[in-house]
Design a protein around this motif. Structure first.
Motif, PDB file in Angstrom:
ATOM      1  N   ARG A   1       6.013   3.244  -9.735  1.00  8.99           N
ATOM      2  CA  ARG A   1       5.806   4.239 -10.798  1.00  8.99           C
ATOM      3  C   ARG A   1       4.344   4.633 -10.918  1.00  8.99           C
ATOM      4  O   ARG A   1       4.025   5.812 -11.080  1.00  8.99           O
ATOM      5  CB  ARG A   1       6.312   3.676 -12.133  1.00  8.99           C
ATOM      6  N   TYR A   2       3.448   3.644 -10.889  1.00  6.07           N
ATOM      7  CA  TYR A   2       2.018   3.925 -11.021  1.00  6.07           C
ATOM      8  C   TYR A   2       1.320   3.611  -9.700  1.00  6.07           C
ATOM      9  O   TYR A   2       0.579   2.636  -9.580  1.00  6.07           O
ATOM     10  CB  TYR A   2       1.416   3.095 -12.163  1.00  6.07           C
ATOM     11  N   ASP A   3       1.576   4.433  -8.723  1.00  3.69           N
ATOM     12  CA  ASP A   3       1.087   4.188  -7.369  1.00  3.69           C
ATOM     13  C   ASP A   3       0.519   5.465  -6.767  1.00  3.69           C
ATOM     14  O   ASP A   3       0.951   6.573  -7.099  1.00  3.69           O
ATOM     15  CB  ASP A   3       2.239   3.705  -6.467  1.00  3.69           C
ATOM     16  N   GLN A   4      -0.419   5.288  -5.865  1.00  3.78           N
ATOM     17  CA  GLN A   4      -0.837   6.362  -4.979  1.00  3.78           C
ATOM     18  C   GLN A   4      -1.585   5.723  -3.809  1.00  3.78           C
ATOM     19  O   GLN A   4      -2.010   4.569  -3.891  1.00  3.78           O
ATOM     20  CB  GLN A   4      -1.730   7.386  -5.683  1.00  3.78           C
ATOM     21  N   LEU A   5      -1.714   6.454  -2.725  1.00  9.15           N
ATOM     22  CA  LEU A   5      -2.437   5.955  -1.567  1.00  9.15           C
ATOM     23  C   LEU A   5      -3.925   5.921  -1.903  1.00  9.15           C
ATOM     24  O   LEU A   5      -4.480   6.898  -2.389  1.00  9.15           O
ATOM     25  CB  LEU A   5      -2.193   6.851  -0.354  1.00  9.15           C
ATOM     26  N   VAL A   6      -4.559   4.780  -1.664  1.00 15.26           N
ATOM     27  CA  VAL A   6      -5.964   4.605  -2.064  1.00 15.26           C
ATOM     28  C   VAL A   6      -6.826   4.332  -0.838  1.00 15.26           C
ATOM     29  O   VAL A   6      -6.336   3.941   0.230  1.00 15.26           O
ATOM     30  CB  VAL A   6      -6.101   3.455  -3.073  1.00 15.26           C
TER      31      VAL A   6
ATOM     32  N   PRO B   1       2.866   4.061  -1.475  1.00 15.49           N
ATOM     33  CA  PRO B   1       2.980   4.444  -2.896  1.00 15.49           C
ATOM     34  C   PRO B   1       4.398   4.809  -3.313  1.00 15.49           C
ATOM     35  O   PRO B   1       4.749   5.993  -3.407  1.00 15.49           O
ATOM     36  CB  PRO B   1       2.041   5.650  -2.999  1.00 15.49           C
TER      37      PRO B   1
ATOM     38  N   GLY C   1       2.794  -1.035  -9.892  1.00 19.51           N
ATOM     39  CA  GLY C   1       1.960  -0.202  -9.032  1.00 19.51           C
ATOM     40  C   GLY C   1       0.483  -0.532  -9.195  1.00 19.51           C
ATOM     41  O   GLY C   1       0.044  -1.050 -10.225  1.00 19.51           O
TER      42      GLY C   1
ATOM     43  N   LYS D   1      -4.204   3.272 -15.575  1.00 14.96           N
ATOM     44  CA  LYS D   1      -3.348   4.059 -16.462  1.00 14.96           C
ATOM     45  C   LYS D   1      -3.422   3.564 -17.903  1.00 14.96           C
ATOM     46  O   LYS D   1      -3.483   4.363 -18.851  1.00 14.96           O
ATOM     47  CB  LYS D   1      -1.894   3.999 -15.953  1.00 14.96           C
TER      48      LYS D   1
ATOM     49  N   TYR E   1       0.789  -1.236   0.000  1.00 14.76           N
ATOM     50  CA  TYR E   1       0.000   0.000   0.000  1.00 14.76           C
ATOM     51  C   TYR E   1       0.818   1.281   0.000  1.00 14.76           C
ATOM     52  O   TYR E   1       0.289   2.343  -0.348  1.00 14.76           O
ATOM     53  CB  TYR E   1      -0.969   0.005   1.186  1.00 14.76           C
TER      54      TYR E   1
ATOM     55  N   LEU F   1      -2.071   1.279  -9.698  1.00 13.98           N
ATOM     56  CA  LEU F   1      -2.864   2.064 -10.645  1.00 13.98           C
ATOM     57  C   LEU F   1      -2.517   1.765 -12.104  1.00 13.98           C
ATOM     58  O   LEU F   1      -2.994   2.450 -13.008  1.00 13.98           O
ATOM     59  CB  LEU F   1      -2.677   3.561 -10.384  1.00 13.98           C
TER      60      LEU F   1
END
Length: 398
Positions: A84-89, A81, A309, A315, A79, A311
């Motif tokens: 490269r393609y990550d964020q906190l969700v 982030p 990642g 993407k 979890y 996301l």
């Protein structure tokens, strides 16, 4: 008086936790807009109750440091982030809830699995009842419901009392149009897996009648993954004992009779085509056209250590539900940490509960790896072995 208040607080904590476990099973009404707000609202209520629980039991909390440490390591990797393609969700609430579970008294957790098992039974009973009534020609009220999602078949349902029909899951039998039952969940296969999870828990949770209803509901989902889980449950629990043969004879007889009377369309569409297909065909049924190409190219170009990642699907507009999706998002290290987590959580377990948990873990991961993002997966994997240690006598009304 103080003890009574504590009991009521623990009961409320168990009820709210049960709601969160149920919501993590992805009921159809939480697909689309508003689901995050609903989940977060219930999570905040749970968090308040949990802190009250900790405040009242802080000096006597019991927890396993190894389980907590392994869970924290896994969840931080999945979890945080940093890819490269990550964020906190928002789905980070599910691992946080599981971590809190590791600090709860087992009596509260036993209440939760009692409550949850009963809820799944009532959902299954209602779905089977609706199926029978429609099959014998009794019209029931229904209306169309859309989740509001675009570009996915899991967006349009016909709602009956107690069950939903997902668009495209109907078939003809005995001159009537029937459908694979979904209960309140997003699709039939998902409903079947949730039922299987309940059946994998200790038998004493449910009466024989309730277990029969659950099995009937599971069969009516026409989900091959569910059928595999049911066969695994039978073989692991009873092996090649006399009891398994006693159970298998009527099952095989019923299967043969069903084969004779069911329309060829149903057999081919839901069963024979999946058995006859090779493994790559079965996997690609649950995969967008571009996923396989992207997955192959990504793994050729990179040593996929930590993944692209969570996301990456959004993407590049990809879709996939099996283990390859997990591997693309979290890489080789994510897979290793997940396996180590399972091994540490289930160490020192007796043989049958361990094999049941391992088989469920394997089938769900290979078939629907996206469930690894949800509380229900970790909760059931954690609770199956514990349920076989001997459930206490719990009055669910207190």
């Amino acid at each position: 008086m103080k003890q009574l208040i504590s009991l009521q607080q623990n009961k409320l904590l168990g009820i709210v936790l049960t709601i969160l476990v149920l919501f993590s099973c992805m009921p159809f009404f939480l697909i689309g807009g508003g689901s995050t707000l609903i989940n977060l609202s219930v999570f905040i209520v749970y968090l308040l109750l949990f802190f009250i629980y900790v405040a009242g039991n802080g000096m006597i909390l019991r927890f396993n440091r190894t389980e907590v440490f392994c869970s924290v390591v896994l969840f931080v990797f999945l979890y945080f982030p940093f890819r490269r393609y990550d964020q906190l969700v928002a789905s980070v609430i599910w691992p946080l809830i599981f971590l809190s579970i590791l600090f709860l008294d087992k009596r509260i957790l036993f209440k939760v699995i009692y409550y949850f098992s009963d809820i799944i039974f009532y959902i299954s009973f209602g779905a089977v009842l609706v199926y029978i009534l429609l099959l014998i020609g009794i019209n029931l009220p229904s209306y169309d419901y859309s989740t509001g999602l675009e570009g996915t078949i899991k967006s349009t349902y016909t709602l009956y009392p107690f069950t939903a029909k997902l668009l495209g899951q109907d078939y003809s039998i005995f001159g009537r149009t029937m459908f694979r039952i979904s209960g309140i969940f997003s699709e039939p296969g998902h409903f079947g897996i949730i039922i299987s999870m309940v059946l994998y828990l200790n038998n004493v949770l449910l009466s024989n009648f309730k277990r029969v209803i659950l099995i009937v509901a599971a069969v009516l989902t026409f989900s091959m993954g569910t059928y595999v889980l049911l066969c695994g449950l039978l073989l692991i629990k009873y092996g090649m004992s006399r009891k398994v043969f006693i159970v298998f004879i009527p099952i095989l007889s019923l299967a043969f009779f069903t084969y004779l009377i069911l329309p060829q369309e149903i057999l081919e569409r839901f069963i024979l085509n999946k058995i006859g297909s090779n493994s790559s065909d079965v996997l690609n049924e649950r995969t967008s056209a571009d996923f396989t190409l992207f997955y192959d190219n990504y793994n050729r170009a990179n040593f996929n250590l930590v993944g692209a990642g969570r996301l990456v699907f959004e993407k590049f507009q990809l879709s996939n539900s099996d283990y390859r999706g997990f591997f693309l998002k979290f890489g080789f290290l994510g897979l290793v940490l997940l396996v180590f987590w399972f091994a540490f959580i289930n160490r020192n377990r007796s043989k049958i509960p361990f094999l049941l948990t391992a088989f469920l873990f394997l089938v769900v991961f290979l078939h629907r790896a996206w469930l690894v993002d949800y509380l229900i997966f970790y909760f059931i994997i954690y609770m199956i072995p514990i349920s076989y240690k001997g459930l206490p006598e719990i009055n669910k009304h207190n």
